[in-house]
Design an enzyme around this catalytic site. Structure first.
Site, PDB file in Angstrom:
ATOM      1  N   ASP A  78      43.902  71.782 -18.921  1.00 28.71           N
ATOM      2  CA  ASP A  78      43.884  72.193 -20.322  1.00 28.71           C
ATOM      3  C   ASP A  78      44.803  73.391 -20.456  1.00 28.71           C
ATOM      4  O   ASP A  78      44.875  74.244 -19.566  1.00 28.71           O
ATOM      5  CB  ASP A  78      42.465  72.599 -20.737  1.00 28.71           C
ATOM      6  CG  ASP A  78      41.493  71.440 -20.580  1.00 28.71           C
ATOM      7  OD1 ASP A  78      41.597  70.489 -21.357  1.00 28.71           O
ATOM      8  OD2 ASP A  78      40.669  71.482 -19.645  1.00 28.71           O
ATOM      9  N   ASP A 127      41.570  67.509 -14.435  1.00 26.87           N
ATOM     10  CA  ASP A 127      42.558  67.463 -15.512  1.00 26.87           C
ATOM     11  C   ASP A 127      42.934  68.896 -15.886  1.00 26.87           C
ATOM     12  O   ASP A 127      42.322  69.848 -15.400  1.00 26.87           O
ATOM     13  CB  ASP A 127      42.010  66.707 -16.735  1.00 26.87           C
ATOM     14  CG  ASP A 127      40.629  67.198 -17.116  1.00 26.87           C
ATOM     15  OD1 ASP A 127      40.370  68.419 -17.001  1.00 26.87           O
ATOM     16  OD2 ASP A 127      39.795  66.364 -17.534  1.00 26.87           O
ATOM     17  N   ASP A 174      32.557  78.285 -23.270  1.00 26.21           N
ATOM     18  CA  ASP A 174      31.129  78.229 -22.951  1.00 26.21           C
ATOM     19  C   ASP A 174      30.711  79.188 -21.830  1.00 26.21           C
ATOM     20  O   ASP A 174      29.921  80.102 -22.050  1.00 26.21           O
ATOM     21  CB  ASP A 174      30.688  76.779 -22.679  1.00 26.21           C
ATOM     22  CG  ASP A 174      31.610  75.998 -21.761  1.00 26.21           C
ATOM     23  OD1 ASP A 174      32.553  76.599 -21.197  1.00 26.21           O
ATOM     24  OD2 ASP A 174      31.394  74.784 -21.591  1.00 26.21           O
TER      25      ASP A 174
HETATM   26  P1  ATP Z   1      35.775  69.377 -16.108  1.00 18.46           P
HETATM   27  O1  ATP Z   1      37.077  69.002 -16.752  1.00 18.46           O
HETATM   28  O2  ATP Z   1      35.844  69.683 -14.678  1.00 18.46           O
HETATM   29  O3  ATP Z   1      34.719  68.415 -16.435  1.00 18.46           O
HETATM   30  P2  ATP Z   1      35.965  71.605 -17.885  1.00 18.46           P
HETATM   31  O4  ATP Z   1      35.234  72.911 -17.924  1.00 18.46           O
HETATM   32  O5  ATP Z   1      37.438  71.654 -17.693  1.00 18.46           O
HETATM   33  O6  ATP Z   1      35.260  70.743 -16.773  1.00 18.46           O
HETATM   34  P3  ATP Z   1      36.558  70.280 -20.333  1.00 18.46           P
HETATM   35  O7  ATP Z   1      35.697  69.398 -21.141  1.00 18.46           O
HETATM   36  O8  ATP Z   1      37.824  69.758 -19.755  1.00 18.46           O
HETATM   37  O9  ATP Z   1      35.614  70.807 -19.171  1.00 18.46           O
HETATM   38  O10 ATP Z   1      36.826  71.566 -21.203  1.00 18.46           O
HETATM   39  C1  ATP Z   1      37.895  72.474 -20.968  1.00 18.46           C
HETATM   40  C2  ATP Z   1      37.483  73.886 -21.371  1.00 18.46           C
HETATM   41  O11 ATP Z   1      37.155  73.931 -22.758  1.00 18.46           O
HETATM   42  C3  ATP Z   1      36.223  74.396 -20.669  1.00 18.46           C
HETATM   43  O12 ATP Z   1      36.509  74.912 -19.401  1.00 18.46           O
HETATM   44  C4  ATP Z   1      35.747  75.444 -21.636  1.00 18.46           C
HETATM   45  O13 ATP Z   1      36.510  76.623 -21.538  1.00 18.46           O
HETATM   46  C5  ATP Z   1      36.056  74.813 -22.979  1.00 18.46           C
HETATM   47  N1  ATP Z   1      34.922  74.016 -23.473  1.00 18.46           N
HETATM   48  C6  ATP Z   1      34.684  72.703 -23.258  1.00 18.46           C
HETATM   49  N2  ATP Z   1      33.578  72.297 -23.870  1.00 18.46           N
HETATM   50  C7  ATP Z   1      33.083  73.372 -24.508  1.00 18.46           C
HETATM   51  C8  ATP Z   1      31.945  73.598 -25.331  1.00 18.46           C
HETATM   52  N3  ATP Z   1      31.098  72.613 -25.598  1.00 18.46           N
HETATM   53  N4  ATP Z   1      31.772  74.835 -25.827  1.00 18.46           N
HETATM   54  C9  ATP Z   1      32.646  75.839 -25.557  1.00 18.46           C
HETATM   55  N5  ATP Z   1      33.710  75.685 -24.786  1.00 18.46           N
HETATM   56  C10 ATP Z   1      33.947  74.478 -24.259  1.00 18.46           C
HETATM   57 MG    MG Z   2      38.800  70.005 -17.836  1.00 21.28          MG
END
Ligand code: ATP
Ligand code: MG
Length: 463
Positions: free
Chosen positions: A80, A78, A157
């Protein structure tokens, strides 16, 4: 791609990645000629969002997992987008959008089935301290103070999740050394890991999931505190834990994730009783087989049912409670209802399994009892059950794990495809096909002889 980029950007006189995250040195802006991520690698919808926001005078970048995944030559799950527009401003720009979240307000911009998540730059810890609400363990209850892009980067994170990509210039902006860490296949927490885990214990789960999914090594200072801080998972709201568990189990790397969780001592806090189940050899075999099947299906782009998965994770707990109730003299069907309700209610306290999954889980579990009934008309009714396929796959897993005689699974494999005549000959004699009828007691509808146990068991309700 990563190696080329690293050589170009960081090679001059640099040593291997240091153990500790360095003080944020100011951003590196990396042109497309060096990182190779052209705008056509980004989904049309994500580009529409950044283009539209930029045309309204805002900053807008693709950020987080999508940039990370593309740089690792993977297809993002996905997208962001991060922007300096407030949620209200974003909402005003896109007709099909809505503001969501309390703890972390953001905007969902919808394009048919696809949703792009747009978040406003968050303020850094220091400037936001006065406004952030934390519980007594240091967990952030709200994180809605807005800041600039540099502050937003250090609120993320892991360094590899703090890369910003601007589709209009095709530049990557890196504040935290994420490109170098990607090159080293290192997952490194931004800032002080202990503090960051205290702010949000779910980051421990994310570390394990992302490392397993992307084949990254967790940097040692990022990994070290996890075992000790694992009990903080107890303070995470049940619904958030369920979401994260689901992401982890549906990542296509569930086996690797669960193995890693166990080695980090994180599984205790996750699914109550999962640790108990994993300690019994049969339970462990069954759970790991179910996870391996799930991983295979996901990697083959086949659908996976969360109900099936959670039914498998908790089956041995249901089985133990079922047997205990039957030993107390409760007839099989009421005993099964009692066991299911008991297991689901314990889970509900910690991880709120949505009601619809609870219904699926119960149907799959109840079918397991019905598969034992192989005489008279009952097997025909089992075939008509809307959950037959899931229940049957579940039965085969039980056979494969050694819990049930393989003969039972084979029988159902043959029975479903047999002709009417052959089916007749396959039926077992009544005394072998089903347990003897008990004398009906207090609850006639639920007594053992009932042909199709109803989902509205004696205890009623589900998760
Ligand atoms: P995926 O979508 O592949 O599971 P992702 O890293 O994109 O992994 P998301 O939950 O979509 O995970 O989060 C998007 C972004 O938001 C992350 O890449 C990170 O930069 C930030 N993020 C998400 N969760 C947290 C958290 N708990 N603390 C700090 N930053 C976060
Ligand atoms: Mg994501």
């Amino acid at each position: 791609m990563i190696r080329k980029l690293f050589d170009k950007v960081f090679s001059r006189g640099r040593k291997a990645a240091p153990d500790r995250h360095p003080v944020v040195p100011g951003p590196s802006t990396i042109p497309v000629g060096q990182h190779g991520v052209t705008r056509d690698r980004i989904s049309n919808n994500a580009r529409r969002v950044t283009d539209t926001l930029q045309s309204h005078g805002y900053k807008a970048y693709v950020v987080g997992g999508a940039v990370r995944d593309i740089m690792l030559d993977r297809t993002p799950k996905d997208y962001d987008v991060a922007t300096d527009a407030t949620p209200e401003q974003v909402n005003a720009v896109f007709r099909r959008s809505r503001i969501i979240g309390r703890r972390f307000r953001l905007v969902h911009v919808m394009f048919g089935m696809d949703t792009i998540e747009v978040s406003t730059f968050r303020a850094s810890q220091v400037s936001a301290d006065h406004h952030q609400h934390k519980d007594e363990h240091g967990r952030l209850l709200r994180d809605n103070v807005f800041g600039d892009q540099a502050e937003d980067a250090v609120r993320r994170d892991f360094t590899v999740n703090a890369l910003y990509y601007d589709p209009s210039t095709e530049e990557v902006i890196d504040y935290c050394g994420g490109v170098r860490d990607l090159e080293h296949r290192t997952l490194r927490m931004i800032g002080d890991p202990v503090e960051r885990y205290r702010e949000d214990p779910v980051r421990m789960l994310r570390a394990v999931r992302l490392a397993a999914k992307l084949g990254l090594n967790i940097e040692r200072h990022t990994e070290a505190p996890i075992r000790e801080l694992a009990p903080l998972m107890q303070n995470v709201p049940a619904s958030r834990l369920f979401e994260e568990m689901l992401k982890l189990l549906l990542s296509g790397h569930a086996v690797a994730c669960v193995e890693r969780l166990r080695s980090q001592g994180l599984h205790h806090g996750l699914l109550p009783m999962l640790d108990v189940i994993l300690e019994q050899p049969l339970g462990e075999r069954f759970v790991m087989l179910a996870l391996a099947r799930t991983d295979e299906r996901i990697l083959e782009d086949k659908g996976v049912s969360p109900g099936f998965l959670f039914a498998a994770l908790l089956w041995h707990e249901v089985l133990a409670a079922w047997n205990a109730a039957k030993d107390r003299g409760v007839p099989p069907v009421p005993a099964m209802h009692e066991a299911m309700d008991q297991v689901l209610s314990v889970q509900a306290e910690k991880i709120s399994i949505p009601r619809r999954f609870g219904v699926d889980m119960k149907e799959i579990w109840l079918l397991q009892w019905r598969f034992e009934q192989r005489s008279g008309k009952r097997p025909y009714r089992v075939l008509e059950s809307p959950k037959f396929r899931a229940g049957y796959d579940f039965l085969l897993l039980r056979c494969e794990s050694g819990e049930v005689d393989a003969e039972v699974g084979d029988w159902w494999t043959r029975f479903q495809d047999a002709s009417d005549g052959d089916r007749e000959t396959m039926l077992l004699p009544p005394d072998k096909g089903a347990p003897k009828k008990r004398r009906r007691r207090r609850r006639p509808a639920d007594a053992a002889g009932g042909d199709a146990p109803s989902l509205n068991g004696p205890e009623g309700g589900d998760a």
